[in-house]
Design an enzyme around this catalytic site. Structure first.
Site, PDB file in Angstrom:
ATOM      1  N   VAL A  61       2.394   6.528   9.444  1.00 38.10           N
ATOM      2  CA  VAL A  61       2.171   8.075   9.672  1.00 38.10           C
ATOM      3  C   VAL A  61       0.719   8.370   9.298  1.00 38.10           C
ATOM      4  O   VAL A  61       0.343   9.667   9.789  1.00 38.10           O
ATOM      5  CB  VAL A  61       3.249   8.899   8.641  1.00 38.10           C
ATOM      6  N   ASN A  87       9.166  12.341   3.681  1.00 36.44           N
ATOM      7  CA  ASN A  87       9.774  11.467   2.590  1.00 36.44           C
ATOM      8  C   ASN A  87       8.463  10.495   2.299  1.00 36.44           C
ATOM      9  O   ASN A  87       8.039  10.548   0.997  1.00 36.44           O
ATOM     10  CB  ASN A  87      10.802  11.004   2.500  1.00 36.44           C
ATOM     11  N   SER A 139       7.194  17.020  -5.511  1.00 32.01           N
ATOM     12  CA  SER A 139       7.044  16.359  -6.940  1.00 32.01           C
ATOM     13  C   SER A 139       6.876  17.088  -8.117  1.00 32.01           C
ATOM     14  O   SER A 139       6.472  18.388  -7.928  1.00 32.01           O
ATOM     15  CB  SER A 139       5.933  15.289  -6.767  1.00 32.01           C
ATOM     16  N   TYR A 152      -2.678  12.832  -5.769  1.00 35.58           N
ATOM     17  CA  TYR A 152      -1.227  12.996  -5.593  1.00 35.58           C
ATOM     18  C   TYR A 152      -0.769  14.496  -5.936  1.00 35.58           C
ATOM     19  O   TYR A 152      -0.159  15.161  -5.083  1.00 35.58           O
ATOM     20  CB  TYR A 152      -0.632  11.952  -6.521  1.00 35.58           C
ATOM     21  N   ALA A 154      -2.809  17.219  -5.971  1.00 34.35           N
ATOM     22  CA  ALA A 154      -3.281  18.030  -4.751  1.00 34.35           C
ATOM     23  C   ALA A 154      -2.566  18.062  -3.815  1.00 34.35           C
ATOM     24  O   ALA A 154      -2.018  18.849  -2.980  1.00 34.35           O
ATOM     25  CB  ALA A 154      -4.969  17.404  -4.544  1.00 34.35           C
ATOM     26  N   SER A 155      -1.893  16.828  -3.247  1.00 34.39           N
ATOM     27  CA  SER A 155      -1.246  16.537  -2.053  1.00 34.39           C
ATOM     28  C   SER A 155       0.083  17.512  -2.194  1.00 34.39           C
ATOM     29  O   SER A 155       0.546  18.074  -1.306  1.00 34.39           O
ATOM     30  CB  SER A 155      -1.132  15.242  -1.684  1.00 34.39           C
ATOM     31  N   LYS A 156       0.822  17.180  -3.342  1.00 31.42           N
ATOM     32  CA  LYS A 156       2.251  17.840  -3.548  1.00 31.42           C
ATOM     33  C   LYS A 156       2.343  19.036  -3.608  1.00 31.42           C
ATOM     34  O   LYS A 156       3.140  19.838  -3.332  1.00 31.42           O
ATOM     35  CB  LYS A 156       2.707  16.997  -4.534  1.00 31.42           C
ATOM     36  N   ILE A 185      12.849   9.938 -11.074  1.00 33.47           N
ATOM     37  CA  ILE A 185      13.901   9.205 -10.489  1.00 33.47           C
ATOM     38  C   ILE A 185      13.791   7.725 -10.530  1.00 33.47           C
ATOM     39  O   ILE A 185      12.520   7.207 -10.410  1.00 33.47           O
ATOM     40  CB  ILE A 185      14.026   9.597  -8.991  1.00 33.47           C
TER      41      ILE A 185
HETATM   42  P1  NDP Z   1       8.639   4.208  -2.238  1.00 27.26           P
HETATM   43  O1  NDP Z   1       7.368   3.631  -2.643  1.00 27.26           O
HETATM   44  O2  NDP Z   1       9.849   3.476  -2.613  1.00 27.26           O
HETATM   45  O3  NDP Z   1       8.631   4.519  -0.664  1.00 27.26           O
HETATM   46  C1  NDP Z   1       7.683   5.123   0.051  1.00 27.26           C
HETATM   47  C2  NDP Z   1       8.166   5.047   1.579  1.00 27.26           C
HETATM   48  O4  NDP Z   1       7.143   5.448   2.290  1.00 27.26           O
HETATM   49  C3  NDP Z   1       8.210   3.528   1.904  1.00 27.26           C
HETATM   50  O5  NDP Z   1       9.596   3.359   2.498  1.00 27.26           O
HETATM   51  C4  NDP Z   1       7.173   3.294   2.851  1.00 27.26           C
HETATM   52  O6  NDP Z   1       7.360   2.278   3.684  1.00 27.26           O
HETATM   53  C5  NDP Z   1       6.552   4.593   3.456  1.00 27.26           C
HETATM   54  N1  NDP Z   1       5.414   5.095   3.614  1.00 27.26           N
HETATM   55  C6  NDP Z   1       4.236   4.788   2.890  1.00 27.26           C
HETATM   56  N2  NDP Z   1       3.012   5.140   3.386  1.00 27.26           N
HETATM   57  C7  NDP Z   1       3.540   5.207   4.847  1.00 27.26           C
HETATM   58  C8  NDP Z   1       2.760   5.107   6.099  1.00 27.26           C
HETATM   59  N3  NDP Z   1       1.392   5.445   5.937  1.00 27.26           N
HETATM   60  N4  NDP Z   1       3.456   5.165   7.274  1.00 27.26           N
HETATM   61  C9  NDP Z   1       4.688   5.188   7.209  1.00 27.26           C
HETATM   62  N5  NDP Z   1       5.425   5.027   6.096  1.00 27.26           N
HETATM   63  C10 NDP Z   1       4.752   5.080   5.110  1.00 27.26           C
HETATM   64  O7  NDP Z   1       8.758   5.540  -2.989  1.00 27.26           O
HETATM   65  P2  NDP Z   1       9.687   6.709  -3.194  1.00 27.26           P
HETATM   66  O8  NDP Z   1      11.029   6.334  -2.738  1.00 27.26           O
HETATM   67  O9  NDP Z   1       9.643   6.800  -4.847  1.00 27.26           O
HETATM   68  O10 NDP Z   1       9.201   7.947  -2.984  1.00 27.26           O
HETATM   69  C11 NDP Z   1       9.321   8.706  -1.788  1.00 27.26           C
HETATM   70  C12 NDP Z   1       9.028   9.920  -1.729  1.00 27.26           C
HETATM   71  O11 NDP Z   1       9.314  10.885  -3.174  1.00 27.26           O
HETATM   72  C13 NDP Z   1       7.498  10.114  -1.880  1.00 27.26           C
HETATM   73  O12 NDP Z   1       6.899  11.327  -1.150  1.00 27.26           O
HETATM   74  C14 NDP Z   1       7.055  10.462  -3.484  1.00 27.26           C
HETATM   75  O13 NDP Z   1       5.986  11.127  -3.792  1.00 27.26           O
HETATM   76  C15 NDP Z   1       8.228  11.370  -3.885  1.00 27.26           C
HETATM   77  N6  NDP Z   1       8.468  11.291  -5.092  1.00 27.26           N
HETATM   78  C16 NDP Z   1       9.314  10.340  -5.757  1.00 27.26           C
HETATM   79  C17 NDP Z   1       9.687  10.417  -7.300  1.00 27.26           C
HETATM   80  C18 NDP Z   1       9.941   9.077  -7.723  1.00 27.26           C
HETATM   81  O14 NDP Z   1      10.589   9.438  -9.012  1.00 27.26           O
HETATM   82  N7  NDP Z   1      10.365   8.345  -7.276  1.00 27.26           N
HETATM   83  C19 NDP Z   1       9.181  11.354  -7.736  1.00 27.26           C
HETATM   84  C20 NDP Z   1       8.721  12.433  -7.135  1.00 27.26           C
HETATM   85  C21 NDP Z   1       8.421  12.343  -5.859  1.00 27.26           C
HETATM   86  P3  NDP Z   1       6.500   1.135   4.442  1.00 27.26           P
HETATM   87  O15 NDP Z   1       5.911   0.513   3.183  1.00 27.26           O
HETATM   88  O16 NDP Z   1       7.396   0.469   5.472  1.00 27.26           O
HETATM   89  O17 NDP Z   1       5.410   1.934   5.191  1.00 27.26           O
END
Ligand code: NDP
Length: 249
Positions: A61, A87, A139, A152, A154-156, A185
């Site tokens: 992305v 996400n 977040s 992070y 700043a972005s959120k 989570i």
């Molecule tokens: P993970 O690291 O488990 O998942 C992140 C996903 O994003 C992966 O599947 C990865 O896939 C994909 N991704 C990352 N960079 C790219 C890219 N350049 N292009 C395409 N896909 C991409 O993280 P989480 O599930 O924990 O987080 C998911 C979202 O939730 C995020 O936005 C995070 O900021 C937010 N969040 C999470 C919290 C938590 O407690 N876990 C709390 C608050 C917010 P791949 O590696 O295949 O590219």
């Protein structure tokens, strides 16, 4: 939102963590769900788990110029896009003064610029349809100040602002835009951030009235609700799903 037609959703980062939980909730409710990520193997594994309603598609992305073509490909194949969950995201924990411009930009590009570019292309299609639901994953870092995650945060925080700006502009045209602010989570991302920092972990539990971490499924439930007709009068909100963390003392 049409109830007669099969619904189609895109979940970026749908191959793991919260995105996978959201995709699972969607597919088990009969929504055709395109999961997007860079890692083909990760997506394939998720497809095996989620079954027929799941469609893995690889895309980085951060490759912004490729996004219009990627969304066009999806529209050509599926005919319509009803739900977009922005996400995919990365985090980087580092002292403020140690963060380079390149590192800062990399987090902003993944967590913010890609959300804009994907949303813009998907909204073009949603406006043609006259309906759609967009859910941005924000977040706690946008609810209060968290140390050592400057890019992070700043972005959120920008995601929350963009959610409101998109909602006022697009809701009159049938496209609802909301955000979910997950609390702490249980995923790989939080395990990495908290297990190496017991003081931070203690702080998290100390200010979470419910006293435990959420499960990815809790975020899946919230996303399914916001995407559904049950939420048809909800737009522009940032919904904390956090066990009370954002209002904890
Ligand atoms: P993970 O690291 O488990 O998942 C992140 C996903 O994003 C992966 O599947 C990865 O896939 C994909 N991704 C990352 N960079 C790219 C890219 N350049 N292009 C395409 N896909 C991409 O993280 P989480 O599930 O924990 O987080 C998911 C979202 O939730 C995020 O936005 C995070 O900021 C937010 N969040 C999470 C919290 C938590 O407690 N876990 C709390 C608050 C917010 P791949 O590696 O295949 O590219």
């Amino acid at each position: 939102m049409s109830t007669t037609k099969k619904r189609v959703a895109i979940v970026t980062g749908g191959g793991s963590g919260l995105g996978l939980a959201i995709a699972e909730k969607f597919t088990t409710n009969g929504i055709d769900t395109i999961i997007v990520g860079r890692d083909e193997q990760k997506l394939k594994k998720a497809k095996d788990q989620l079954g027929d309603h799941c469609y893995p598609m690889t895309c980085d992305v951060t490759n912004l110029s490729a996004i219009p073509g990627f969304i066009e490909k999806i529209t050509a194949r599926f005919g319509h896009i009803d739900i977009l969950v922005n996400n995919a995201g990365i985090n980087m924990k580092k002292e403020f003064t140690e963060v380079t411009d390149e590192e800062f930009q990399s987090v902003i590009t993944t967590n913010l610029c890609s959300v804009f570019a994907i949303s813009r292309e998907v909204v073009k299609q949603m406006l043609k349809q006259g309906n759609g639901s967009i859910i941005n994953i924000s977040s706690m870092a946008a609810q209060y100040g968290l140390p050592k995650v400057i890019a992070y945060s700043a972005s959120k925080t920008a995601i929350d602002g963009m959610t409101r700006a998109m909602a006022v502009e697009l809701s009159p045209k049938g496209v609802r835009v909301n955000a979910i602010a997950p609390g702490f989570i249980e995923t790989d991302m939080t395990a990495k951030a908290l297990n190496t920092d017991p003081e931070r972990k203690q702080k998290v539990f100390g200010r979470t009235p419910m006293g435990y971490m959420g499960k990815p499924d809790d975020i899946g439930e919230a996303a399914l609700f916001l995407a559904s007709d049950a939420a048809k009068y909800i737009t522009g909100v940032v919904l904390p799903v956090d066990g009370g963390n954002s209002i904890g003392f």
